[in-house]
Design a protein around this motif. Structure first.
Motif, mmCIF file in Angstrom:
data_model
loop_
_atom_site.group_PDB
_atom_site.id
_atom_site.type_symbol
_atom_site.label_atom_id
_atom_site.label_comp_id
_atom_site.label_asym_id
_atom_site.label_seq_id
_atom_site.Cartn_x
_atom_site.Cartn_y
_atom_site.Cartn_z
ATOM 1 N N LYS A 144 2.407 -34.765 -7.796
ATOM 2 C CA LYS A 144 0.988 -34.436 -7.878
ATOM 3 C C LYS A 144 0.691 -33.143 -7.138
ATOM 4 C CE LYS A 144 -0.642 -39.064 -8.611
ATOM 5 N NZ LYS A 144 -1.861 -39.816 -8.685
ATOM 6 N N LEU A 145 -0.305 -32.441 -7.629
ATOM 7 C CA LEU A 145 -0.762 -31.190 -7.045
ATOM 8 C C LEU A 145 -1.668 -31.516 -5.861
ATOM 9 C CD1 LEU A 145 -0.383 -28.221 -7.917
ATOM 10 C CD2 LEU A 145 -2.513 -28.426 -9.174
ATOM 11 N N ARG A 146 -1.206 -31.236 -4.650
ATOM 12 C CA ARG A 146 -1.980 -31.535 -3.441
ATOM 13 C C ARG A 146 -3.146 -30.557 -3.357
ATOM 14 N NH1 ARG A 146 2.529 -30.640 0.806
ATOM 15 N NH2 ARG A 146 2.663 -28.831 -0.543
ATOM 16 N N THR A 147 -4.359 -31.096 -3.492
ATOM 17 C CA THR A 147 -5.534 -30.255 -3.679
ATOM 18 C C THR A 147 -6.577 -30.498 -2.595
ATOM 19 O OG1 THR A 147 -5.141 -30.342 -6.060
ATOM 20 C CG2 THR A 147 -7.304 -29.570 -5.344
ATOM 21 N N TYR A 148 -7.078 -29.396 -2.047
ATOM 22 C CA TYR A 148 -8.123 -29.414 -1.022
ATOM 23 C C TYR A 148 -9.402 -28.884 -1.653
ATOM 24 C CZ TYR A 148 -10.226 -28.948 3.597
ATOM 25 O OH TYR A 148 -11.032 -29.080 4.700
ATOM 26 N N PHE A 149 -10.510 -29.572 -1.421
ATOM 27 C CA PHE A 149 -11.787 -29.244 -2.059
ATOM 28 C C PHE A 149 -12.789 -28.742 -1.021
ATOM 29 C CE2 PHE A 149 -9.716 -32.253 -4.785
ATOM 30 C CZ PHE A 149 -10.007 -31.815 -6.058
ATOM 31 N N VAL A 150 -13.390 -27.594 -1.314
ATOM 32 C CA VAL A 150 -14.446 -27.058 -0.466
ATOM 33 C C VAL A 150 -15.711 -26.989 -1.323
ATOM 34 C CG1 VAL A 150 -15.150 -25.219 1.097
ATOM 35 C CG2 VAL A 150 -12.702 -25.674 0.725
ATOM 36 N N GLU A 151 -16.529 -28.015 -1.178
ATOM 37 C CA GLU A 151 -17.752 -28.169 -1.988
ATOM 38 C C GLU A 151 -18.746 -28.975 -1.168
ATOM 39 O OE1 GLU A 151 -20.647 -28.222 -4.223
ATOM 40 O OE2 GLU A 151 -18.983 -27.432 -5.432
ATOM 41 N N ILE A 196 -3.838 -34.485 -9.959
ATOM 42 C CA ILE A 196 -3.947 -33.916 -8.617
ATOM 43 C C ILE A 196 -4.045 -35.033 -7.597
ATOM 44 C CG2 ILE A 196 -5.049 -31.803 -9.470
ATOM 45 C CD1 ILE A 196 -7.209 -33.934 -7.375
ATOM 46 N N GLU A 197 -3.693 -34.700 -6.366
ATOM 47 C CA GLU A 197 -3.851 -35.614 -5.236
ATOM 48 C C GLU A 197 -4.768 -34.944 -4.221
ATOM 49 O OE1 GLU A 197 -1.310 -37.222 -1.415
ATOM 50 O OE2 GLU A 197 -0.240 -36.318 -3.081
ATOM 51 N N PRO A 198 -5.973 -35.474 -4.009
ATOM 52 C CA PRO A 198 -6.856 -34.877 -3.008
ATOM 53 C C PRO A 198 -6.260 -35.055 -1.611
ATOM 54 C CG PRO A 198 -7.992 -36.617 -4.246
ATOM 55 C CD PRO A 198 -6.559 -36.625 -4.663
ATOM 56 N N VAL A 199 -6.185 -33.970 -0.857
ATOM 57 C CA VAL A 199 -5.649 -34.048 0.505
ATOM 58 C C VAL A 199 -6.724 -33.801 1.551
ATOM 59 C CG1 VAL A 199 -3.278 -33.504 -0.127
ATOM 60 C CG2 VAL A 199 -4.858 -31.639 0.438
ATOM 61 N N GLY A 200 -7.919 -33.430 1.120
ATOM 62 C CA GLY A 200 -9.000 -33.225 2.070
ATOM 63 C C GLY A 200 -10.185 -32.557 1.425
ATOM 64 N N ARG A 222 -18.618 -32.767 -5.990
ATOM 65 C CA ARG A 222 -17.275 -32.933 -5.415
ATOM 66 C C ARG A 222 -16.611 -34.213 -5.909
ATOM 67 N NH1 ARG A 222 -18.505 -32.724 -0.072
ATOM 68 N NH2 ARG A 222 -18.697 -34.985 -0.001
ATOM 69 N N GLU A 223 -17.333 -35.325 -5.857
ATOM 70 C CA GLU A 223 -16.763 -36.601 -6.286
ATOM 71 C C GLU A 223 -16.419 -36.593 -7.769
ATOM 72 O OE1 GLU A 223 -19.618 -39.526 -4.984
ATOM 73 O OE2 GLU A 223 -19.381 -38.890 -2.899
ATOM 74 N N ASN A 224 -17.302 -36.041 -8.594
ATOM 75 C CA ASN A 224 -17.026 -35.961 -10.037
ATOM 76 C C ASN A 224 -15.829 -35.062 -10.317
ATOM 77 O OD1 ASN A 224 -19.102 -37.715 -10.737
ATOM 78 N ND2 ASN A 224 -20.576 -36.064 -11.028
ATOM 79 N N LEU A 225 -15.740 -33.958 -9.614
ATOM 80 C CA LEU A 225 -14.630 -33.030 -9.802
ATOM 81 C C LEU A 225 -13.301 -33.686 -9.409
ATOM 82 C CD1 LEU A 225 -13.703 -30.155 -10.510
ATOM 83 C CD2 LEU A 225 -14.170 -29.524 -8.138
ATOM 84 N N ILE A 226 -13.287 -34.344 -8.272
ATOM 85 C CA ILE A 226 -12.062 -35.009 -7.818
ATOM 86 C C ILE A 226 -11.643 -36.070 -8.821
ATOM 87 C CG2 ILE A 226 -11.117 -36.564 -6.060
ATOM 88 C CD1 ILE A 226 -12.779 -34.967 -3.982
ATOM 89 N N GLU A 227 -12.594 -36.882 -9.246
ATOM 90 C CA GLU A 227 -12.288 -37.945 -10.205
ATOM 91 C C GLU A 227 -11.745 -37.378 -11.514
ATOM 92 O OE1 GLU A 227 -15.121 -40.889 -12.584
ATOM 93 O OE2 GLU A 227 -15.098 -41.307 -10.425
ATOM 94 N N THR A 228 -12.372 -36.336 -12.024
ATOM 95 C CA THR A 228 -11.940 -35.716 -13.279
ATOM 96 C C THR A 228 -10.529 -35.149 -13.160
ATOM 97 O OG1 THR A 228 -14.207 -35.184 -13.907
ATOM 98 C CG2 THR A 228 -12.458 -33.882 -14.939
ATOM 99 N N LEU A 229 -10.275 -34.419 -12.074
ATOM 100 C CA LEU A 229 -8.963 -33.791 -11.918
ATOM 101 C C LEU A 229 -7.866 -34.814 -11.627
ATOM 102 C CD1 LEU A 229 -9.891 -30.499 -10.044
ATOM 103 C CD2 LEU A 229 -9.340 -30.805 -12.464
ATOM 104 N N GLN A 230 -8.201 -35.896 -10.938
ATOM 105 C CA GLN A 230 -7.204 -36.954 -10.737
ATOM 106 C C GLN A 230 -6.809 -37.569 -12.072
ATOM 107 O OE1 GLN A 230 -9.391 -39.249 -7.659
ATOM 108 N NE2 GLN A 230 -7.451 -39.268 -6.558
ATOM 109 N N GLU A 231 -7.796 -37.793 -12.899
ATOM 110 C CA GLU A 231 -7.546 -38.451 -14.183
ATOM 111 C C GLU A 231 -6.842 -37.539 -15.179
ATOM 112 O OE1 GLU A 231 -10.258 -40.204 -17.784
ATOM 113 O OE2 GLU A 231 -10.881 -40.644 -15.728
ATOM 114 N N LEU A 232 -7.256 -36.288 -15.251
ATOM 115 C CA LEU A 232 -6.774 -35.406 -16.315
ATOM 116 C C LEU A 232 -5.671 -34.438 -15.900
ATOM 117 C CD1 LEU A 232 -10.207 -34.491 -17.952
ATOM 118 C CD2 LEU A 232 -8.576 -36.263 -18.659
ATOM 119 N N ALA A 233 -5.584 -34.116 -14.617
ATOM 120 C CA ALA A 233 -4.669 -33.047 -14.203
ATOM 121 C C ALA A 233 -3.664 -33.465 -13.137
ATOM 122 C CB ALA A 233 -5.477 -31.843 -13.715
#
Length: 126
Positions: free
Chosen positions: A2-9, A28-32, A15-26
């Protein structure tokens, strides 16, 4: 992997919608997450080996996404820093490129391109 991804939003809903979408489709693993320039800069500096991708909004509760992009112009080759903003004008895109952002996407009409970009990074890192 998984792509370890940090979100600045700073908008929790976005932020929550973006994380959910990218986890499902791309894959990614949110790291912070961070809502301010200072918090993001501190975490990214202290955890420089813990992320593959940073997704930054330009307008934050405190500070600016441009400050984060500028602070991390030099990073490992495999680490990508992209901007996701409602203000992806030609001038903003040019400034982000000058600061060595890897990509910039408009929140309102380029989410599919962002997903494709993340999928491509995952394929490259596999």
């Amino acid at each position: 992997m998984k792509l370890r991804t940090y979100f600045v939003e700073d908008n929790p809903t976005i932020r929550e919608n973006l994380i959910e979408t990218l986890q499902e489709l791309a894959n990614i693993e949110p790291v912070g997450i961070a809502e301010t320039e200072a918090d993001a800069t501190r975490w990214l500096s202290q955890n420089e080996d813990s992320w593959d991708l940073v997704i930054v909004d330009l307008f934050l509760r405190q500070g600016s996404g441009l400050g984060i992009v500028g602070a991390f112009q030099k990073r490992a080759e495999q680490q990508k820093l992209i901007v996701l903003s409602n203000y992806a004008t030609n001038d903003v895109r040019k400034r982000c490129e000058q600061l060595n952002a890897d990509a910039i996407f408009d929140k309102s009409n380029e989410i599919d391109s962002l997903v494709d970009y993340c999928i491509g990074l995952n394929a490259t890192n596999a």
